[in-house]
Design an enzyme around this catalytic site. Structure first.
Site, PDB file in Angstrom:
ATOM      1  CG  ASP A  24      -2.119   0.812   0.773  1.00 50.62           C
ATOM      2  OD1 ASP A  24      -2.115   1.679   0.357  1.00 50.62           O
ATOM      3  OD2 ASP A  24      -2.724   0.965   2.212  1.00 50.62           O
ATOM      4  N   GLY A  27       0.142   5.450  -4.396  1.00 50.33           N
ATOM      5  CA  GLY A  27      -0.641   6.982  -4.558  1.00 50.33           C
ATOM      6  C   GLY A  27       0.197   7.722  -3.965  1.00 50.33           C
ATOM      7  CG  HIS A  41      -0.114   2.270  -9.370  1.00 50.36           C
ATOM      8  ND1 HIS A  41      -0.785   2.288  -8.618  1.00 50.36           N
ATOM      9  CD2 HIS A  41      -1.444   2.607  -9.817  1.00 50.36           C
ATOM     10  CE1 HIS A  41      -1.694   2.655  -7.661  1.00 50.36           C
ATOM     11  NE2 HIS A  41      -2.031   2.801  -8.401  1.00 50.36           N
ATOM     12  CB  SER A  69      -8.719  -5.426  -2.910  1.00 50.46           C
ATOM     13  OG  SER A  69      -9.535  -4.183  -3.791  1.00 50.46           O
ATOM     14  CG  ASN A  72      -8.077  -1.618  -5.213  1.00 49.57           C
ATOM     15  OD1 ASN A  72      -6.557  -3.282  -5.280  1.00 49.57           O
ATOM     16  ND2 ASN A  72      -8.151  -1.068  -4.861  1.00 49.57           N
ATOM     17  NE  ARG A  75      -7.477   1.938  -5.233  1.00 50.37           N
ATOM     18  CZ  ARG A  75      -6.282   1.754  -5.315  1.00 50.37           C
ATOM     19  NH1 ARG A  75      -5.181   2.215  -5.837  1.00 50.37           N
ATOM     20  NH2 ARG A  75      -6.215   1.884  -4.313  1.00 50.37           N
ATOM     21  CB  SER A 200      -8.014  -3.482   3.401  1.00 45.18           C
ATOM     22  OG  SER A 200      -7.775  -2.405   4.196  1.00 45.18           O
ATOM     23  CD  GLU A 211       2.650 -12.786  16.345  1.00 43.81           C
ATOM     24  OE1 GLU A 211       2.391 -11.132  16.578  1.00 43.81           O
ATOM     25  OE2 GLU A 211       1.963 -13.605  16.740  1.00 43.81           O
TER      26      GLU A 211
END
Ligand code: IPE
Ligand code: IPE
Ligand code: MG
Length: 246
Positions: A24, A27, A41, A69, A72, A75, A200, A211
């Site tokens: 992530d 952008g 990207h 995802s 996504n 977008r 997400s 973890e």
């Protein structure tokens, strides 16, 4: 109260055996430099190449990267096109190196939503690398954990309705076999970059005992050292699995 010793830690080796990463911050990386999001990207795809290589060098057996995802698609169309274009390039340009380095590539997600040529490239990449075993690299594309769990539930419901499976025989291992990750061990370390601290819709079932390590670096800046730091953090953690620890 029984005085029998507690069962041995189910995961005694240092690990991690499976690192999953929510990549992530592309952008924001671009925005901070006054560049279009696609530039972030592109650099994000470079980071993915670096991290796949680094994971191999560090001897991580399984690496799973969240690339796109099911959410996504919300977008702008241009950005979705850019991301799909980068996926195409990745599959075409990296395949040879991945194969040479003994990586088995698997793309996890709903392929129905993907362009036909990408589906072909995925099939070719999986076919070419299927016998490799040095590192398993999973790339999640058009992946959403709720979608995956619903699909698994529907499949099992159909099997029960057809009399092929009994409801009482559906246990965790039976359920896991219906997931897109069937045969892949659960991640023991989940990393998210860019300072966001949320899942997400990523691997909700599989990360039950992972973890979680949140890293401030934006994905395009992430490299092998960040991966090593996250692994060191993982090794400092005490994994209890609901027990009382040592
Ligand atoms: C990750 O970076 C790439 C994808 C989710 C496809 P983002 O594009 O989400 O970057 P930010 O979160 O806007 O900075
Ligand atoms: C998660 O990142 C999805 C991927 C990394 C592919 P997002 O940037 O889409 O997640 P949200 O919108 O911040 O939750
Ligand atoms: Mg984001």
């Amino acid at each position: 109260m029984s005085t029998a010793p507690l069962p041995a830690n189910p995961d005694p080796a240092p690990g991690p055996h499976h690192v999953a990463i929510i990549m992530d911050g592309n952008g924001r990386w671009a925005k901070a430099r006054g560049l279009p999001r696609v530039a972030g990207h592109r650099r994000g795809a470079d980071a993915a190449r670096r991290v796949v290589r680094g994971a191999g060098e560090l001897g991580i057996p399984v690496l799973t990267l969240f690339a796109f995802s099911t959410e996504n698609w919300a977008r702008p169309a241009d950005e979705v096109n850019d991301l799909m274009g980068l996926l195409r390039q990745y599959l075409r340009n990296e395949l040879e190196e991945l194969h040479r380095n003994g990586a088995r590539l698997r793309v996890i997600g709903n392929r129905d939503g993907l362009a036909a040529d990408i589906v072909c490239d995925i099939a070719e990449a999986e076919r070419l690398t299927r016998a490799n075993g040095r590192i398993y690299v999973n790339i999640c594309v058009n992946y959403g954990a709720r979608d995956e769990i619903l699909q698994a539930t529907r499949n099992l419901a159909r099997q029960v309705a057809a009399g092929e499976t009994k409801a009482e025989d559906i246990d965790e291992s039976r359920f896991e076999r219906e997931l897109l990750t069937a045969g892949v061990p659960d991640p023991d370390l989940l990393i998210r970059t860019s300072g966001e601290q949320r899942i997400s819709n990523f691997l909700l079932w599989q990360c039950a005992y992972a973890e979680l390590v949140f890293v401030d670096a934006l994905w395009p800046d992430f490299g092998k050292q960040h991966l090593e730091q996250a692994i060191a953090e993982f090794r400092r953690r005490e994994r209890r699995y609901g027990g009382v620890g040592g």
